[in-house]
Structures are given as structure tokens and as C-alpha cells.
Design an enzyme around this catalytic site. Structure first.
Site, PDB file in Angstrom:
ATOM      1  N   SER A 182      -8.747  -7.546   0.600  1.00  0.00           N
ATOM      2  CA  SER A 182      -9.055  -8.786   1.315  1.00  0.00           C
ATOM      3  C   SER A 182     -10.154  -8.604   2.357  1.00  0.00           C
ATOM      4  O   SER A 182     -10.773  -9.586   2.779  1.00  0.00           O
ATOM      5  CB  SER A 182      -7.792  -9.339   1.990  1.00  0.00           C
ATOM      6  OG  SER A 182      -7.185  -8.360   2.816  1.00  0.00           O
ATOM      7  N   ASP A 442      -2.431 -12.484  12.368  1.00  0.00           N
ATOM      8  CA  ASP A 442      -3.347 -11.738  11.521  1.00  0.00           C
ATOM      9  C   ASP A 442      -4.268 -10.925  12.434  1.00  0.00           C
ATOM     10  O   ASP A 442      -5.202 -11.459  13.030  1.00  0.00           O
ATOM     11  CB  ASP A 442      -4.172 -12.698  10.655  1.00  0.00           C
ATOM     12  CG  ASP A 442      -5.152 -11.960   9.736  1.00  0.00           C
ATOM     13  OD1 ASP A 442      -5.256 -10.722   9.849  1.00  0.00           O
ATOM     14  OD2 ASP A 442      -5.806 -12.625   8.915  1.00  0.00           O
ATOM     15  N   HIS A 445      -7.772  -9.086   9.480  1.00  0.00           N
ATOM     16  CA  HIS A 445      -8.989  -9.750   9.020  1.00  0.00           C
ATOM     17  C   HIS A 445      -9.777 -10.266  10.221  1.00  0.00           C
ATOM     18  O   HIS A 445      -9.322 -10.169  11.364  1.00  0.00           O
ATOM     19  CB  HIS A 445      -8.633 -10.889   8.064  1.00  0.00           C
ATOM     20  CG  HIS A 445      -7.825 -10.430   6.892  1.00  0.00           C
ATOM     21  ND1 HIS A 445      -6.450 -10.633   6.814  1.00  0.00           N
ATOM     22  CD2 HIS A 445      -8.178  -9.747   5.780  1.00  0.00           C
ATOM     23  CE1 HIS A 445      -5.999 -10.106   5.690  1.00  0.00           C
ATOM     24  NE2 HIS A 445      -7.024  -9.552   5.046  1.00  0.00           N
TER      25      HIS A 445
END
Length: 465
Positions: A182, A442, A445
Site C-alpha cells: 500500500s 493510520d 500511510h
């Protein structure tokens, strides 16, 4: 005074001498020498560039816009996401080709984040590439904007601003693929958003999970793709919902979902690493050869994930080289195929990631404030060494002149940006459910715009070299 005496002594002689051109050569040389001495004295005692008034004072030095007090992190001006970025794009007027003289090498791994008052290079809320992916932190409700106002400053060189015009000129009639996990997807989305500020992209393919996507910039016939392959080799991801607690990696089999497309890819960016830290069973030659983090009842040999990661990266690069040779180069008259490997991008969870750990920092770490961890250091080292070895082997081979490997060394600059993650703002209005409800964070990312855009600045300079 000396110049005036000279003129007075020789003025009458020059006026009466009608036969100057007929003088003997030695005497003529003497007169020329006198004239040169006079001119030199004139410039010595009379400065033609001096100001008319000696009372003029020099202007005070002007500080760079990012020079601030140590604790003053951000400029007070409000953020205007709709205004174009007033950047001086270096490289706009030159093509990203290998025929131009390469710029001197730069170590982008050594530097610091410095304040930058300019607006971001694109509007994250308006970029279609990330509207469903939880990376547009401002659109999801993140109110602080400080993370947008930093730029990476290498210690011994400069990192030019990203030039979408120059990048699209190079990418014209070419296909760039981002392969990996990702974070590879995160960087690909960043590139599409950066380029969309110059030319509109068209999404021509998307699988239901968004793990395989492809954009085309019609104006340039330029293609950017994402291939989901978190292990680079063939693997089966663990699924807690299905009761599968371990990844299954087949070290001698490649992920043909992307490897089979090499003939149509002109440049690839590989980014993997985080999934290797998850408990996994390793297969090679039809047998289980090891396991990382497995329970005792599996009775498999415990294996270091560092060793497996090194093995996988080495095998992958060797297979790319082999298939490239089989296709006879495959690049035609295009520039040499580039395979860039992004180094490990650390997370900043303040605790265990799966137990609601936040990332609360609001500014980058300063130089020397945080040391790079052991895992980050080793994972980075594996990629840097593998890229260097593969590039050296390609350069030494008479059949691989069209293939080039390079490391995108982003580990240090990423490690210093704990403020650049979505945190709870991976979804719109994360606190709407009220206090006391668990909120997922998160801290792996990157917000967009954000630090991940710097990855593509380095990618552009890697292409230039």
C-alpha cells in the site's frame, strides 16, 4: 597626479610629431607601454563602478522565507488550497532523458525538514486519484495544516521542486508501474496527483478493491499503473477473518500478476517491506523451509524476516534482468528501462498499531532528535545494497545496457515525519460517533499532499541521473 604629469610631458611631443607611424619599432613599443601604464593607473585610482555618494549604506541581509525562530514552526498566513503553487520548477525546460549530461550525484538520505511557507503542489480534496483511499486528510476533516509546510533539504545539495511538465514530457509514450504494497500505492497516487496539476488523467482500469489501477494522460500518451504485490514473489496474505494467521510466501515462484507485464513497462518502482514483518510460512522447492513468528505447534524452523526479505529482493531483481534479456531489451529506442526500489518507510504508531495507537506529533523531528531504529536501518540497507549490486551487474553485462537499477532512499526523511500520517482522518469525520467510541488510526500511510510527494521529487531526480 602621475597621469597628469605624463600627459603634460608628452602632449607637445605628440602634437608636433607628424611622423609617428614612421618611428622605429622600438620607440613605438615604448610609447604603447606608457599608454598602458596610464590606463592601469586610471582604473587603480578612479573606480568607475563606485557609487556617486560615499554615504550610501549597504542594505541589510534578507533572511530566507523559511528561517524562523526554533520554536516558531509555521508561517501565520492562512492556507489557500485553490491557488497555484508559486514554485520555480527546475527542469521544466529540459527533457528527462539520459542523453543530457547527468547532474552531480546527491545523497538525499542525509538532510532535514525545513519550514516552507508555500502552498502544497495540488489540492488533495480535488484529486480524483485519492478520493476513496483515505489519504486526503484535509477533506476528511483534519484541521491543522502544519504538515503541509515543510520541504526536505539535503545536507550537501539541493532537491529541486517536482516538475510535472518535465516529468510528463519524459513519461510520454511510456508506462510507469508501481509494484508492491500500500505504500507503493500511496506513492503512485501522489505521482498522479502531482501530474494532474498539469494534465488531466483518465482512470482506465480499477479492480473492485482498488489494488490494481491504471491512469492514462491522453495529452502525452503517458501511463501510470499500480500492481498490488506486497511480497513481490507469489504469496497468500493472512486473513484473520478466515482464520488464516500467517502469510504464505513461495520464494521460488514470482507474482505473475505484474511480472508477466514487464514487456509493457518502461519504468517500475518497487516498494515492499511492511508485510515481511507479519508472521509468515516460507516455501521453496515445494517444501516449507522456515517460518517467522510461528507458534510452536507448527514445528517450523524460525527464520529471520530480514534474511527472507534480502532473498526476495535479490531474486526479484535477478528475474527482472533475466526476462529483460529474453525479450531482447524490450525497450526499443526508448530510454533505458529503470527499476527503482523505494527503501523502507517507517510507521509512527505510539503503541501497538492494532490497539488504537495514535500518532500525535504536529511537527517533524529535527536533525539528531531521533535515531533510526534497527529494523528501519536493516531494511533500508538491504534495498540499497541490492539495487547497487543489480546495477553493477547490469553495467558489467554486454546484454543489459538498457537496464538500470536505483534505490529511492527515503527511509531517513520518512522516519522524521511523524506528523504526516492521516491518524484518525483516514475517514470523513472520524469522531462523529461520539466520545468513548474506538477510532482507528493510520500512522503508516501518508497524507496527500504530504511527505510522500518528496518521494516523487527524488524519483524525478533519479530519472535525470
Amino acid at each position: 597626479m602621475l597621469f597628469a604629469n605624463f600627459l603634460k610631458t608628452h602632449q607637445q611631443q605628440l602634437q608636433n610629431d607628424k611622423q609617428l607611424l614612421l618611428l622605429p619599432r622600438r620607440q613605438l613599443v615604448t610609447y604603447a607601454l606608457y599608454a598602458l601604464i596610464a590606463v592601469a593607473l586610471l582604473y587603480l585610482f578612479v573606480d568607475p563602478a563606485a557609487p556617486a555618494s560615499s554615504s550610501a549604506k549597504p542594505s541589510p541581509p534578507v533572511a530566507a522565507p523559511w528561517v524562523q525562530e526554533e520554536d516558531e514552526l509555521l508561517p501565520p498566513s492562512p492556507l489557500n488550497l485553490s491557488s497555484p503553487r508559486p514554485y520555480n520548477y527546475q527542469g521544466d525546460e529540459r527533457s528527462l532523458t539520459t542523453t543530457a549530461p547527468p547532474p552531480p550525484p546527491c545523497d538525499y538520505s542525509d538532510g532535514e525538514w525545513v519550514p516552507d511557507p508555500r502552498p502544497p503542489p495540488y489540492d488533495g480534496a480535488a484529486c480524483e486519484a485519492i478520493k476513496d483511499d483515505g489519504r486526503s486528510c484535509a477533506a476528511n476533516g483534519r484541521a491543522d495544516t502544519g504538515y503541509l509546510h515543510w520541504r526536505w533539504q539535503p545536507r550537501r545539495c539541493d532537491l529541486p521542486d517536482f516538475s510535472p511538465a518535465a516529468f510528463l514530457r519524459w513519461l510520454g509514450d511510456r508506462h510507469m508501474a508501481f509494484v508492491g504494497d500500500s505504500l507503493a500505492r500511496n506513492q503512485a497516487e501522489s505521482l498522479v496527483c502531482l501530474l494532474s496539476a498539469w494534465s488531466p488523467p483518465e482512470l482506465v482500469h480499477r479492480d473492485p478493491d482498488g489494488r490494481f489501477r491504471r491512469w492514462v494522460f491522453r495529452e502525452h500518451n503517458a501511463t501510470v499503473s499500480i500492481f498490488w504485490s506486497p511480497f513481490l514473489v507469489r504469496g497468500v496474505e493472512k486473513s484473520e477473518r478466515a482464520g488464516v494467521r500467517y502469510n504464505e510466501l513461495f520464494l521460488d515462484a514470482f507474482d505473475e500478476r505484474w511480472m508477466s507485464q514487464l514487456g509493457a513497462i518502461d519504468a517500475a518502482v518497487l516498494s515492499a517491506g511492511q508485510w515481511f514483518r507479519i508472521p509468515s510460512v516460507y516455501h521453496d522447492g515445494g517444501a516449507v523451509v522456515g517460518c517467522y513468528g510461528c507458534a510452536a505447534e507448527l514445528n517450523h524452523t524460525e527464520t529471520s524476516f530480514f534474511a527472507v526479505f534480502r532473498d526476495v529482493v535479490g531474486r526479484t531483481l535477478a528475474e527482472i534482468t533475466r526476462r529483460r534479456h529474453e525479450k531482447g531489451g524490450g525497450g526499443g529506442d526508448k530510454t533505458p528501462q529503470l527499476v527503482a526500489l523505494a527503501t523502507f518507510s517507517p510507521s509512527h504508531f505510539e503503541g501497538e498499531w492494532n490497539k488504537g495507537a495514535p500518532c500525535t506529533k504536529k511537527r517533524p523531528y529535527r536533525k539528531g532528535e531521533k535515531e533510526l531504529g534497527y529494523t528501519e536501518t536493516e531494511m533500508r540497507k538491504i534495498v540499497v545494497e541490492a539495487a547497487a549490486a543489480a546495477n553493477a551487474a547490469a553495467a558489467a553485462s554486454s546484454t543489459s545496457t538498457a537496464l538500470r537499477f536505483a534505490a529511492l532512499d527515503v527511509t531517513a526523511l520518512a522516519d522524521m515525519r511523524p506528523d504526516g500520517h492521516p491518524g484518525p482522518y483516514m475517514r470523513k469525520n472520524p469522531f462523529a460517533a461520539g466520545e468513548g467510541r474506538p477510532v482507528q488510526n493510520d500512522c503508516l500511510h501518508w497524507c496527500m499532499p504530504g511527505p510522500v510527494d518528496t518521494f516523487n521529487q527524488i524519483l524525478q531526480q533519479t530519472i535525470l541521473r
